[in-house]
Motif scaffolding. Sequence first.
Motif, PDB file in Angstrom:
ATOM      1  N   MET A 147      -5.514  -7.641 -17.533  1.00  0.00           N
ATOM      2  CA  MET A 147      -5.403  -6.523 -16.609  1.00  0.00           C
ATOM      3  C   MET A 147      -4.906  -5.310 -17.387  1.00  0.00           C
ATOM      4  SD  MET A 147      -3.506  -6.284 -12.951  1.00  0.00           S
ATOM      5  CE  MET A 147      -1.868  -6.539 -13.488  1.00  0.00           C
ATOM      6  N   LYS A 148      -5.531  -4.180 -17.176  1.00  0.00           N
ATOM      7  CA  LYS A 148      -5.137  -2.965 -17.865  1.00  0.00           C
ATOM      8  C   LYS A 148      -3.850  -2.410 -17.255  1.00  0.00           C
ATOM      9  CE  LYS A 148      -9.918  -1.861 -18.727  1.00  0.00           C
ATOM     10  NZ  LYS A 148     -11.027  -0.991 -18.406  1.00  0.00           N
ATOM     11  N   PRO A 149      -3.043  -1.669 -18.045  1.00  0.00           N
ATOM     12  CA  PRO A 149      -1.780  -1.132 -17.520  1.00  0.00           C
ATOM     13  C   PRO A 149      -1.976  -0.216 -16.323  1.00  0.00           C
ATOM     14  CG  PRO A 149      -1.847  -0.946 -19.912  1.00  0.00           C
ATOM     15  CD  PRO A 149      -3.197  -1.436 -19.466  1.00  0.00           C
ATOM     16  N   HIS A 150      -3.056   0.589 -16.319  1.00  0.00           N
ATOM     17  CA  HIS A 150      -3.227   1.508 -15.194  1.00  0.00           C
ATOM     18  C   HIS A 150      -3.561   0.764 -13.910  1.00  0.00           C
ATOM     19  CE1 HIS A 150      -7.415   1.048 -16.515  1.00  0.00           C
ATOM     20  NE2 HIS A 150      -7.751   1.401 -15.289  1.00  0.00           N
ATOM     21  N   ASN A 151      -4.085  -0.458 -13.997  1.00  0.00           N
ATOM     22  CA  ASN A 151      -4.345  -1.239 -12.788  1.00  0.00           C
ATOM     23  C   ASN A 151      -3.055  -1.614 -12.083  1.00  0.00           C
ATOM     24  OD1 ASN A 151      -7.066  -1.104 -13.169  1.00  0.00           O
ATOM     25  ND2 ASN A 151      -7.289  -3.171 -13.956  1.00  0.00           N
ATOM     26  N   GLY A 152      -2.002  -1.895 -12.845  1.00  0.00           N
ATOM     27  CA  GLY A 152      -0.708  -2.209 -12.236  1.00  0.00           C
ATOM     28  C   GLY A 152      -0.165  -1.030 -11.453  1.00  0.00           C
ATOM     29  N   ILE A 153      -0.320   0.158 -12.000  1.00  0.00           N
ATOM     30  CA  ILE A 153       0.120   1.373 -11.297  1.00  0.00           C
ATOM     31  C   ILE A 153      -0.721   1.577 -10.042  1.00  0.00           C
ATOM     32  CG2 ILE A 153       0.275   3.881 -11.470  1.00  0.00           C
ATOM     33  CD1 ILE A 153       0.842   3.444 -14.493  1.00  0.00           C
ATOM     34  N   LEU A 154      -2.011   1.363 -10.157  1.00  0.00           N
ATOM     35  CA  LEU A 154      -2.913   1.508  -9.012  1.00  0.00           C
ATOM     36  C   LEU A 154      -2.541   0.547  -7.897  1.00  0.00           C
ATOM     37  CD1 LEU A 154      -5.522   2.752  -7.836  1.00  0.00           C
ATOM     38  CD2 LEU A 154      -6.756   0.875  -8.932  1.00  0.00           C
ATOM     39  N   HIS A 155      -2.267  -0.707  -8.235  1.00  0.00           N
ATOM     40  CA  HIS A 155      -1.894  -1.691  -7.224  1.00  0.00           C
ATOM     41  C   HIS A 155      -0.540  -1.356  -6.598  1.00  0.00           C
ATOM     42  CE1 HIS A 155      -5.387  -3.988  -8.082  1.00  0.00           C
ATOM     43  NE2 HIS A 155      -5.001  -4.312  -9.304  1.00  0.00           N
ATOM     44  N   THR A 156       0.369  -0.807  -7.373  1.00  0.00           N
ATOM     45  CA  THR A 156       1.676  -0.412  -6.843  1.00  0.00           C
ATOM     46  C   THR A 156       1.535   0.736  -5.845  1.00  0.00           C
ATOM     47  OG1 THR A 156       2.732  -1.100  -8.890  1.00  0.00           O
ATOM     48  CG2 THR A 156       3.993   0.347  -7.458  1.00  0.00           C
ATOM     49  N   ILE A 157       0.731   1.736  -6.189  1.00  0.00           N
ATOM     50  CA  ILE A 157       0.495   2.862  -5.280  1.00  0.00           C
ATOM     51  C   ILE A 157      -0.183   2.363  -4.010  1.00  0.00           C
ATOM     52  CG2 ILE A 157      -0.794   5.007  -4.968  1.00  0.00           C
ATOM     53  CD1 ILE A 157      -0.327   5.557  -7.955  1.00  0.00           C
ATOM     54  N   THR A 158      -1.108   1.444  -4.153  1.00  0.00           N
ATOM     55  CA  THR A 158      -1.789   0.876  -2.987  1.00  0.00           C
ATOM     56  C   THR A 158      -0.808   0.153  -2.080  1.00  0.00           C
ATOM     57  OG1 THR A 158      -3.818   0.615  -4.270  1.00  0.00           O
ATOM     58  CG2 THR A 158      -3.627  -0.699  -2.278  1.00  0.00           C
ATOM     59  N   LEU A 159       0.089  -0.612  -2.686  1.00  0.00           N
ATOM     60  CA  LEU A 159       1.085  -1.341  -1.898  1.00  0.00           C
ATOM     61  C   LEU A 159       1.977  -0.380  -1.122  1.00  0.00           C
ATOM     62  CD1 LEU A 159       2.482  -4.013  -1.151  1.00  0.00           C
ATOM     63  CD2 LEU A 159       3.898  -3.713  -3.174  1.00  0.00           C
ATOM     64  N   PHE A 160       2.456   0.674  -1.774  1.00  0.00           N
ATOM     65  CA  PHE A 160       3.324   1.627  -1.083  1.00  0.00           C
ATOM     66  C   PHE A 160       2.569   2.410  -0.020  1.00  0.00           C
ATOM     67  CE2 PHE A 160       6.148   1.219  -4.878  1.00  0.00           C
ATOM     68  CZ  PHE A 160       7.208   0.674  -4.176  1.00  0.00           C
ATOM     69  N   GLY A 161       1.304   2.738  -0.288  1.00  0.00           N
ATOM     70  CA  GLY A 161       0.498   3.419   0.734  1.00  0.00           C
ATOM     71  C   GLY A 161       0.313   2.555   1.966  1.00  0.00           C
ATOM     72  N   SER A 162       0.024   1.286   1.755  1.00  0.00           N
ATOM     73  CA  SER A 162      -0.159   0.362   2.879  1.00  0.00           C
ATOM     74  C   SER A 162       1.153   0.110   3.603  1.00  0.00           C
ATOM     75  CB  SER A 162      -0.715  -0.957   2.378  1.00  0.00           C
ATOM     76  OG  SER A 162      -1.962  -0.751   1.785  1.00  0.00           O
ATOM     77  N   PHE A 163       2.237   0.010   2.848  1.00  0.00           N
ATOM     78  CA  PHE A 163       3.547  -0.214   3.443  1.00  0.00           C
ATOM     79  C   PHE A 163       3.933   0.959   4.338  1.00  0.00           C
ATOM     80  CE2 PHE A 163       8.240  -0.479   3.250  1.00  0.00           C
ATOM     81  CZ  PHE A 163       8.376  -1.735   3.814  1.00  0.00           C
ATOM     82  N   SER A 164       3.580   2.174   3.917  1.00  0.00           N
ATOM     83  CA  SER A 164       3.923   3.344   4.731  1.00  0.00           C
ATOM     84  C   SER A 164       3.142   3.343   6.041  1.00  0.00           C
ATOM     85  CB  SER A 164       3.697   4.630   3.951  1.00  0.00           C
ATOM     86  OG  SER A 164       2.338   4.759   3.597  1.00  0.00           O
ATOM     87  N   THR A 165       1.910   2.833   6.034  1.00  0.00           N
ATOM     88  CA  THR A 165       1.158   2.751   7.292  1.00  0.00           C
ATOM     89  C   THR A 165       1.795   1.733   8.228  1.00  0.00           C
ATOM     90  OG1 THR A 165      -0.390   1.074   6.467  1.00  0.00           O
ATOM     91  CG2 THR A 165      -1.013   3.381   6.195  1.00  0.00           C
ATOM     92  N   LEU A 166       2.316   0.676   7.648  1.00  0.00           N
ATOM     93  CA  LEU A 166       2.991  -0.340   8.452  1.00  0.00           C
ATOM     94  C   LEU A 166       4.261   0.234   9.078  1.00  0.00           C
ATOM     95  CD1 LEU A 166       2.745  -3.395   9.160  1.00  0.00           C
ATOM     96  CD2 LEU A 166       4.314  -3.805   7.281  1.00  0.00           C
ATOM     97  N   ILE A 167       5.017   0.995   8.288  1.00  0.00           N
ATOM     98  CA  ILE A 167       6.271   1.585   8.775  1.00  0.00           C
ATOM     99  C   ILE A 167       6.002   2.631   9.839  1.00  0.00           C
ATOM    100  CG2 ILE A 167       8.170   3.091   8.100  1.00  0.00           C
ATOM    101  CD1 ILE A 167       8.373   1.531   5.534  1.00  0.00           C
ATOM    102  N   CYS A 168       4.972   3.443   9.653  1.00  0.00           N
ATOM    103  CA  CYS A 168       4.729   4.534  10.600  1.00  0.00           C
ATOM    104  C   CYS A 168       4.233   4.038  11.934  1.00  0.00           C
ATOM    105  CB  CYS A 168       3.749   5.553  10.022  1.00  0.00           C
ATOM    106  SG  CYS A 168       2.043   5.366  10.535  1.00  0.00           S
ATOM    107  N   CYS A 169       3.500   2.959  11.944  1.00  0.00           N
ATOM    108  CA  CYS A 169       2.806   2.606  13.180  1.00  0.00           C
ATOM    109  C   CYS A 169       3.105   1.206  13.711  1.00  0.00           C
ATOM    110  CB  CYS A 169       1.311   2.759  12.960  1.00  0.00           C
ATOM    111  SG  CYS A 169       0.913   4.398  12.317  1.00  0.00           S
ATOM    112  N   ALA A 170       3.118   0.214  12.860  1.00  0.00           N
ATOM    113  CA  ALA A 170       3.304  -1.154  13.341  1.00  0.00           C
ATOM    114  C   ALA A 170       4.769  -1.453  13.653  1.00  0.00           C
ATOM    115  CB  ALA A 170       2.780  -2.153  12.321  1.00  0.00           C
TER     116      ALA A 170
END
Length: 124
Positions: A1-24
């Motif tokens: 796995m390339k290093p930038h993929n780890g950053i991408l997955h981290t940003i994705t996790l936080f983006g999804s987590f924020s949708t959960l916090i805002c609405c669910a």
Amino acid sequence: MKPHNGILHTITLFGSFSTLICCALPALFVTLGAGAVLAGLVSAVPQLVWLSEHKGGLFIFAGVMLTVSGISRYASRNAPCPIDAEEARACKRLRRISSGVFYFSLTMYLTGFFFAFIAPYLMR
């Protein structure tokens, strides 16, 4: 796995987590009869109101990040791991972790999407 993929997955996790916090999370508290807890949480963390007010943009951002992350995972699914046994184990472990983070993020996104856009129409 390339290093930038780890950053991408981290940003994705936080983006999804924020949708959960805002609405669910608010919907869950109200459903459980914990409206006072939600009111206390909003007064302690007023940024939750901002997230709820901008949920359209938040879901678009998180959806784009999930899509980019999914494409990245798909493109690198058959990438070879190093020959060294120790590095190969680490590579395979990171792929499993990455896969888990992606599917966890997708689940959070879909849960938040349901409570933000579908559940209000079902309650009418």
